[in-house]
Design a protein around this motif. Sequence first.
Motif, PDB file in Angstrom:
ATOM      1  N   THR A  27       0.811  -1.222   0.000  1.00 54.41           N
ATOM      2  CA  THR A  27       0.000   0.000   0.000  1.00 54.41           C
ATOM      3  C   THR A  27       0.842   1.269   0.000  1.00 54.41           C
ATOM      4  O   THR A  27       0.302   2.365  -0.112  1.00 54.41           O
ATOM      5  N   GLN A  28       2.149   1.133   0.133  1.00 53.37           N
ATOM      6  CA  GLN A  28       3.020   2.299   0.266  1.00 53.37           C
ATOM      7  C   GLN A  28       3.938   2.454  -0.937  1.00 53.37           C
ATOM      8  O   GLN A  28       4.170   1.509  -1.684  1.00 53.37           O
ATOM      9  N   GLU A  29       4.501   3.655  -1.096  1.00 53.03           N
ATOM     10  CA  GLU A  29       5.426   3.949  -2.189  1.00 53.03           C
ATOM     11  C   GLU A  29       6.813   4.323  -1.702  1.00 53.03           C
ATOM     12  O   GLU A  29       7.756   4.344  -2.488  1.00 53.03           O
ATOM     13  N   VAL A  30       6.943   4.654  -0.420  1.00 48.17           N
ATOM     14  CA  VAL A  30       8.222   5.085   0.132  1.00 48.17           C
ATOM     15  C   VAL A  30       8.570   4.216   1.327  1.00 48.17           C
ATOM     16  O   VAL A  30       7.726   3.948   2.183  1.00 48.17           O
ATOM     17  N   GLY A  31       9.811   3.747   1.348  1.00 48.62           N
ATOM     18  CA  GLY A  31      10.327   2.977   2.466  1.00 48.62           C
ATOM     19  C   GLY A  31      11.733   3.460   2.780  1.00 48.62           C
ATOM     20  O   GLY A  31      12.219   4.429   2.188  1.00 48.62           O
ATOM     21  N   ARG A  32      12.397   2.770   3.703  1.00 53.57           N
ATOM     22  CA  ARG A  32      13.739   3.151   4.092  1.00 53.57           C
ATOM     23  C   ARG A  32      14.673   1.964   3.942  1.00 53.57           C
ATOM     24  O   ARG A  32      14.403   0.895   4.481  1.00 53.57           O
ATOM     25  N   ILE A  33      15.772   2.203   3.233  1.00 54.39           N
ATOM     26  CA  ILE A  33      16.793   1.179   3.075  1.00 54.39           C
ATOM     27  C   ILE A  33      17.847   1.406   4.152  1.00 54.39           C
ATOM     28  O   ILE A  33      18.283   2.539   4.357  1.00 54.39           O
ATOM     29  N   GLY A  34      18.204   0.341   4.860  1.00 55.69           N
ATOM     30  CA  GLY A  34      19.213   0.439   5.912  1.00 55.69           C
ATOM     31  C   GLY A  34      20.373  -0.485   5.608  1.00 55.69           C
ATOM     32  O   GLY A  34      20.183  -1.623   5.184  1.00 55.69           O
ATOM     33  N   ASP A  79       6.387   1.802   6.770  1.00 56.94           N
ATOM     34  CA  ASP A  79       5.430   2.003   7.854  1.00 56.94           C
ATOM     35  C   ASP A  79       4.358   3.004   7.450  1.00 56.94           C
ATOM     36  O   ASP A  79       4.441   3.644   6.407  1.00 56.94           O
ATOM     37  N   ALA A  80       3.372   3.089   8.297  1.00 62.04           N
ATOM     38  CA  ALA A  80       2.332   4.120   8.203  1.00 62.04           C
ATOM     39  C   ALA A  80       1.979   4.477   9.637  1.00 62.04           C
ATOM     40  O   ALA A  80       1.694   3.593  10.448  1.00 62.04           O
ATOM     41  N   ILE A  81       2.031   5.751   9.936  1.00 64.93           N
ATOM     42  CA  ILE A  81       1.800   6.230  11.296  1.00 64.93           C
ATOM     43  C   ILE A  81       0.660   7.243  11.279  1.00 64.93           C
ATOM     44  O   ILE A  81       0.625   8.137  10.428  1.00 64.93           O
ATOM     45  N   ASP A  82      -0.256   7.107  12.213  1.00 67.64           N
ATOM     46  CA  ASP A  82      -1.314   8.085  12.431  1.00 67.64           C
ATOM     47  C   ASP A  82      -1.054   8.697  13.805  1.00 67.64           C
ATOM     48  O   ASP A  82      -1.522   8.182  14.829  1.00 67.64           O
ATOM     49  N   ALA A  83      -0.275   9.772  13.843  1.00 64.98           N
ATOM     50  CA  ALA A  83       0.141  10.377  15.111  1.00 64.98           C
ATOM     51  C   ALA A  83      -1.048  10.896  15.913  1.00 64.98           C
ATOM     52  O   ALA A  83      -1.073  10.778  17.142  1.00 64.98           O
ATOM     53  N   ALA A  84      -2.035  11.443  15.231  1.00 65.55           N
ATOM     54  CA  ALA A  84      -3.192  12.000  15.940  1.00 65.55           C
ATOM     55  C   ALA A  84      -3.949  10.923  16.709  1.00 65.55           C
ATOM     56  O   ALA A  84      -4.446  11.173  17.808  1.00 65.55           O
ATOM     57  N   ASN A  85      -4.025   9.728  16.160  1.00 61.89           N
ATOM     58  CA  ASN A  85      -4.736   8.629  16.815  1.00 61.89           C
ATOM     59  C   ASN A  85      -3.806   7.653  17.539  1.00 61.89           C
ATOM     60  O   ASN A  85      -4.274   6.659  18.087  1.00 61.89           O
ATOM     61  N   SER A  90       4.385  -1.096  11.228  1.00 61.39           N
ATOM     62  CA  SER A  90       5.744  -1.084  10.704  1.00 61.39           C
ATOM     63  C   SER A  90       6.093  -2.491  10.245  1.00 61.39           C
ATOM     64  O   SER A  90       5.774  -3.467  10.928  1.00 61.39           O
ATOM     65  N   VAL A  91       6.746  -2.586   9.080  1.00 62.03           N
ATOM     66  CA  VAL A  91       7.189  -3.873   8.554  1.00 62.03           C
ATOM     67  C   VAL A  91       8.687  -3.778   8.277  1.00 62.03           C
ATOM     68  O   VAL A  91       9.162  -2.790   7.713  1.00 62.03           O
ATOM     69  N   LEU A  92       9.417  -4.806   8.678  1.00 63.91           N
ATOM     70  CA  LEU A  92      10.854  -4.891   8.454  1.00 63.91           C
ATOM     71  C   LEU A  92      11.144  -6.118   7.601  1.00 63.91           C
ATOM     72  O   LEU A  92      10.699  -7.225   7.928  1.00 63.91           O
ATOM     73  N   LEU A  93      11.884  -5.901   6.515  1.00 61.60           N
ATOM     74  CA  LEU A  93      12.281  -6.983   5.622  1.00 61.60           C
ATOM     75  C   LEU A  93      13.804  -6.984   5.577  1.00 61.60           C
ATOM     76  O   LEU A  93      14.417  -5.924   5.429  1.00 61.60           O
ATOM     77  N   THR A  94      14.412  -8.153   5.730  1.00 57.42           N
ATOM     78  CA  THR A  94      15.868  -8.230   5.686  1.00 57.42           C
ATOM     79  C   THR A  94      16.314  -9.305   4.710  1.00 57.42           C
ATOM     80  O   THR A  94      15.597 -10.271   4.447  1.00 57.42           O
ATOM     81  N   GLY A  95      17.497  -9.105   4.164  1.00 58.59           N
ATOM     82  CA  GLY A  95      18.061 -10.037   3.201  1.00 58.59           C
ATOM     83  C   GLY A  95      19.303  -9.432   2.582  1.00 58.59           C
ATOM     84  O   GLY A  95      19.934  -8.544   3.160  1.00 58.59           O
ATOM     85  N   THR A  96      19.626  -9.878   1.389  1.00 56.37           N
ATOM     86  CA  THR A  96      20.812  -9.408   0.682  1.00 56.37           C
ATOM     87  C   THR A  96      20.393  -8.608  -0.546  1.00 56.37           C
ATOM     88  O   THR A  96      19.531  -9.042  -1.303  1.00 56.37           O
ATOM     89  N   GLY A  97      21.007  -7.456  -0.716  1.00 55.22           N
ATOM     90  CA  GLY A  97      20.713  -6.608  -1.876  1.00 55.22           C
ATOM     91  C   GLY A  97      21.436  -7.106  -3.117  1.00 55.22           C
ATOM     92  O   GLY A  97      22.557  -7.605  -3.037  1.00 55.22           O
ATOM     93  N   VAL A 134      10.741 -11.520   7.181  1.00 52.69           N
ATOM     94  CA  VAL A 134       9.716 -10.480   7.106  1.00 52.69           C
ATOM     95  C   VAL A 134       8.985 -10.468   8.442  1.00 52.69           C
ATOM     96  O   VAL A 134       8.483 -11.505   8.884  1.00 52.69           O
ATOM     97  N   SER A 135       8.951  -9.306   9.078  1.00 58.71           N
ATOM     98  CA  SER A 135       8.233  -9.201  10.348  1.00 58.71           C
ATOM     99  C   SER A 135       7.552  -7.844  10.412  1.00 58.71           C
ATOM    100  O   SER A 135       7.950  -6.899   9.731  1.00 58.71           O
ATOM    101  N   GLY A 136       6.519  -7.775  11.232  1.00 57.49           N
ATOM    102  CA  GLY A 136       5.811  -6.501  11.353  1.00 57.49           C
ATOM    103  C   GLY A 136       4.981  -6.460  12.606  1.00 57.49           C
ATOM    104  O   GLY A 136       4.690  -7.497  13.215  1.00 57.49           O
TER     105      GLY A 136
END
Length: 142
Positions: A27-34, A79-85, A90-97, A134-136
């Motif tokens: 459902t998202q278009e932006v994530g973070r690569i670590g 992730d998707a955060i609703d700060a007001a509510n 959050s979902v974390l995926l790990t592996g090899t690039g 994959v965990s969330g």
Amino acid sequence: MSTLGETGPNRRLMQLSESECWDLVGTQEVGRIGFVAEGSPQIFPVNFMVHERRILFRTTPYGAVAQAVTDTPIAFEVDAIDAANQTGWSVLLTGTGQHETDPKVLHDLWGPDRATPWADGSRVLWISLTPTAVSGRRIAWS
């Protein structure tokens, strides 16, 4: 979903199944690569897409990300955060690039629904992550 424990009045922290994780990531278009570069943790936001249960994003072939994430362990967070509510997930995926080189996959990736980077510059290299884990989790009101 299973409850991991109470985090506040009427809120629950729940573990997500792998299937739920993939549904949410899609459902998202932006994530973070670590990744680790020169001994230091790095995290960058990237536009991405899901293709056949893999995460793919574009970068410049000569940049720090392309060099640092190739054939090394990486993490990808969405992730998707609703700060007001005070809710979110959050979902974390790990592996090899890996550099994506499969011609059929590349043909699909360059289609009309491709991930388009927000940053300027030539971003013609696709990096893929086939997750080994994959965990969330989700925090929600009861």
